[in-house]
Design a protein around this motif. Structure first.
Motif, PDB file in Angstrom:
ATOM      1  N   LYS A 183      -2.948  22.033   1.408  1.00 19.08           N
ATOM      2  CA  LYS A 183      -1.511  22.085   1.065  1.00 19.08           C
ATOM      3  C   LYS A 183      -0.691  21.440   2.170  1.00 19.08           C
ATOM      4  CE  LYS A 183      -1.648  26.479  -1.404  1.00 19.08           C
ATOM      5  NZ  LYS A 183      -1.267  27.892  -1.297  1.00 19.08           N
ATOM      6  N   GLN A 201      -2.562  19.991  -8.384  1.00 21.40           N
ATOM      7  CA  GLN A 201      -3.018  21.157  -7.618  1.00 21.40           C
ATOM      8  C   GLN A 201      -3.854  22.097  -8.484  1.00 21.40           C
ATOM      9  OE1 GLN A 201      -0.195  22.823  -4.798  1.00 21.40           O
ATOM     10  NE2 GLN A 201      -0.881  24.886  -5.279  1.00 21.40           N
ATOM     11  N   ASN A 202      -3.386  22.370  -9.690  1.00 25.50           N
ATOM     12  CA  ASN A 202      -4.128  23.263 -10.594  1.00 25.50           C
ATOM     13  C   ASN A 202      -5.477  22.664 -10.979  1.00 25.50           C
ATOM     14  OD1 ASN A 202      -2.097  25.172 -10.582  1.00 25.50           O
ATOM     15  ND2 ASN A 202      -1.099  24.378 -12.424  1.00 25.50           N
ATOM     16  N   ILE A 205      -7.772  23.025  -7.863  1.00 29.90           N
ATOM     17  CA  ILE A 205      -8.210  24.417  -7.666  1.00 29.90           C
ATOM     18  C   ILE A 205      -9.319  24.768  -8.656  1.00 29.90           C
ATOM     19  CG2 ILE A 205      -7.478  26.841  -7.920  1.00 29.90           C
ATOM     20  CD1 ILE A 205      -4.779  25.962  -6.640  1.00 29.90           C
ATOM     21  N   ASP A 206      -9.203  24.246  -9.866  1.00 27.68           N
ATOM     22  CA  ASP A 206     -10.214  24.500 -10.883  1.00 27.68           C
ATOM     23  C   ASP A 206     -11.570  23.915 -10.485  1.00 27.68           C
ATOM     24  OD1 ASP A 206     -10.727  25.626 -13.488  1.00 27.68           O
ATOM     25  OD2 ASP A 206     -11.012  23.568 -14.205  1.00 27.68           O
ATOM     26  N   LEU A 210     -14.310  27.740  -4.166  1.00 29.80           N
ATOM     27  CA  LEU A 210     -13.598  28.890  -3.595  1.00 29.80           C
ATOM     28  C   LEU A 210     -12.260  29.164  -4.289  1.00 29.80           C
ATOM     29  CD1 LEU A 210     -14.262  28.575   0.262  1.00 29.80           C
ATOM     30  CD2 LEU A 210     -15.400  30.043  -1.408  1.00 29.80           C
ATOM     31  N   LYS A 211     -11.911  28.321  -5.260  1.00 33.11           N
ATOM     32  CA  LYS A 211     -10.720  28.519  -6.109  1.00 33.11           C
ATOM     33  C   LYS A 211      -9.424  28.660  -5.328  1.00 33.11           C
ATOM     34  CE  LYS A 211     -13.133  28.233  -9.813  1.00 33.11           C
ATOM     35  NZ  LYS A 211     -13.218  26.889 -10.370  1.00 33.11           N
ATOM     36  N   LYS A 212      -9.271  27.845  -4.297  1.00 36.61           N
ATOM     37  CA  LYS A 212      -8.007  27.828  -3.550  1.00 36.61           C
ATOM     38  C   LYS A 212      -7.900  26.520  -2.782  1.00 36.61           C
ATOM     39  CE  LYS A 212      -9.606  29.894   0.780  1.00 36.61           C
ATOM     40  NZ  LYS A 212      -9.276  30.812   1.873  1.00 36.61           N
ATOM     41  N   MET A 213      -6.649  26.171  -2.475  1.00 35.85           N
ATOM     42  CA  MET A 213      -6.403  25.012  -1.611  1.00 35.85           C
ATOM     43  C   MET A 213      -6.554  25.465  -0.163  1.00 35.85           C
ATOM     44  SD  MET A 213      -5.167  22.283  -3.496  1.00 35.85           S
ATOM     45  CE  MET A 213      -3.826  21.419  -2.683  1.00 35.85           C
ATOM     46  N   ALA A 215      -5.522  25.473   3.936  1.00 33.17           N
ATOM     47  CA  ALA A 215      -4.257  25.519   4.684  1.00 33.17           C
ATOM     48  C   ALA A 215      -4.374  24.650   5.933  1.00 33.17           C
ATOM     49  CB  ALA A 215      -3.933  26.957   5.078  1.00 33.17           C
ATOM     50  N   GLU A 218      -5.970  26.189   8.939  1.00 28.91           N
ATOM     51  CA  GLU A 218      -7.437  26.272   8.986  1.00 28.91           C
ATOM     52  C   GLU A 218      -8.033  25.013   9.616  1.00 28.91           C
ATOM     53  OE1 GLU A 218      -8.842  28.874   5.224  1.00 28.91           O
ATOM     54  OE2 GLU A 218      -7.521  27.215   4.698  1.00 28.91           O
ATOM     55  N   GLY A 244     -13.614  23.772   0.880  1.00 25.83           N
ATOM     56  CA  GLY A 244     -13.769  24.832  -0.117  1.00 25.83           C
ATOM     57  C   GLY A 244     -14.957  24.648  -1.025  1.00 25.83           C
TER      58      GLY A 244
END
Length: 248
Positions: A183, A201-202, A205-206, A210-213, A215, A218, A244
């Motif tokens: 992000k 983004q969606n 994520i799909d 790990l089903k997330k963006m 950071a 990190e 991820g």
């Protein structure tokens, strides 16, 4: 005493995104940090917020890199941590439709500018220092409409490994961090509207196990890890992927 006390770090493109997060992390560990940015107002605002030193420079402009090097040498002498982070995606278009202006802009910042930042700063690097390139998982992917961005990062990884071999006699470590979807504002800068960004983004994520963006913070933690020779002193020429699991 903090781990980077009395150390000087340079973060190119440090006024936003991963560069900003990395500068913040390095400062929290005691480093003196110089951030560069193309826009004076943005760089100065970020520096004030971080407690960093701003320098207005465009990584695509070799004269700017020369001026930065001269100023750093005059004010500080030597560099301990060099995070070559600045980069752009450019316009997403097919090879058939690619224009030379977009090609040159992406390559001049992502590859040529990064190459000569390292080239010009090598004499200022302390023995035992750390160089980190922000690459991307796209360096080893071949998605349609992203040819120039992907090629620029693949070229970056190639020179990083060569630099690791060249600088090893001075115990200077050169490594790459290759994030997956993170992000940051980089996609907005590519000129995409809010709805398109949300759909991308969606979709991403799909695809991410790990089903997330990710950071920016990190990625910043990896920068400090690779900057610390007490924990990563045996790591050089290495690409660390933080994605991820999307490239599994």
């Amino acid at each position: 005493m903090k781990k980077f006390s009395n150390k000087l770090a340079i973060v190119t493109g440090g006024n936003s995104g991963i560069g900003f997060a990395a500068a913040k992390e390095l400062i929290s560990e005691g480093a003196t940090v110089i951030i560069t940015g193309r826009r004076k107002e943005a760089a100065e605002k970020a520096a004030q917020e971080l407690g960093a030193i701003p320098f207005i420079a465009d990584q695509a402009n070799l004269n700017d890199i020369d001026l930065l090097k001269e100023e750093v040498e005059k004010q500080y002498g030597k560099v301990d941590i060099l995070f070559i982070n600045a980069g752009i995606t450019g316009s997403l278009t097919s090879i058939e439709s690619m224009d030379t202006e977009n090609f040159d802009q992406v390559m001049n910042i992502n590859f040529r500018g990064a190459y000569f930042t390292l080239s010009k700063f090598t004499p200022l690097l302390n023995d035992g220092s750390s160089v980190i390139f922000l690459s991307s998982i796209v360096a080893s992917t071949y998605k349609p409409n992203s040819s120039v961005y992907q090629a620029s990062k693949a070229a970056l990884n190639s020179i990083a490994k060569t630099a690791a071999a060249e600088l090893a006699p001075r115990k200077i470590r050169v490594n790459m961090i290759s994030p997956g979807p993170i992000k940051t504002e980089i996609m907005s800068k590519a000129g995409l509207d809010e709805e398109t960004l949300k759909n991308i983004q969606n979709h991403l994520i799909d695809q991410i196990p790990l089903k997330k963006m990710g950071a920016a913070e990190e990625v910043a933690k990896l920068v400090t890890y690779l900057s610390d020779d007490q924990v990563s002193g045996y790591v050089t020429g290495t690409e660390i992927v933080i994605d991820g699991g999307i490239t599994l």
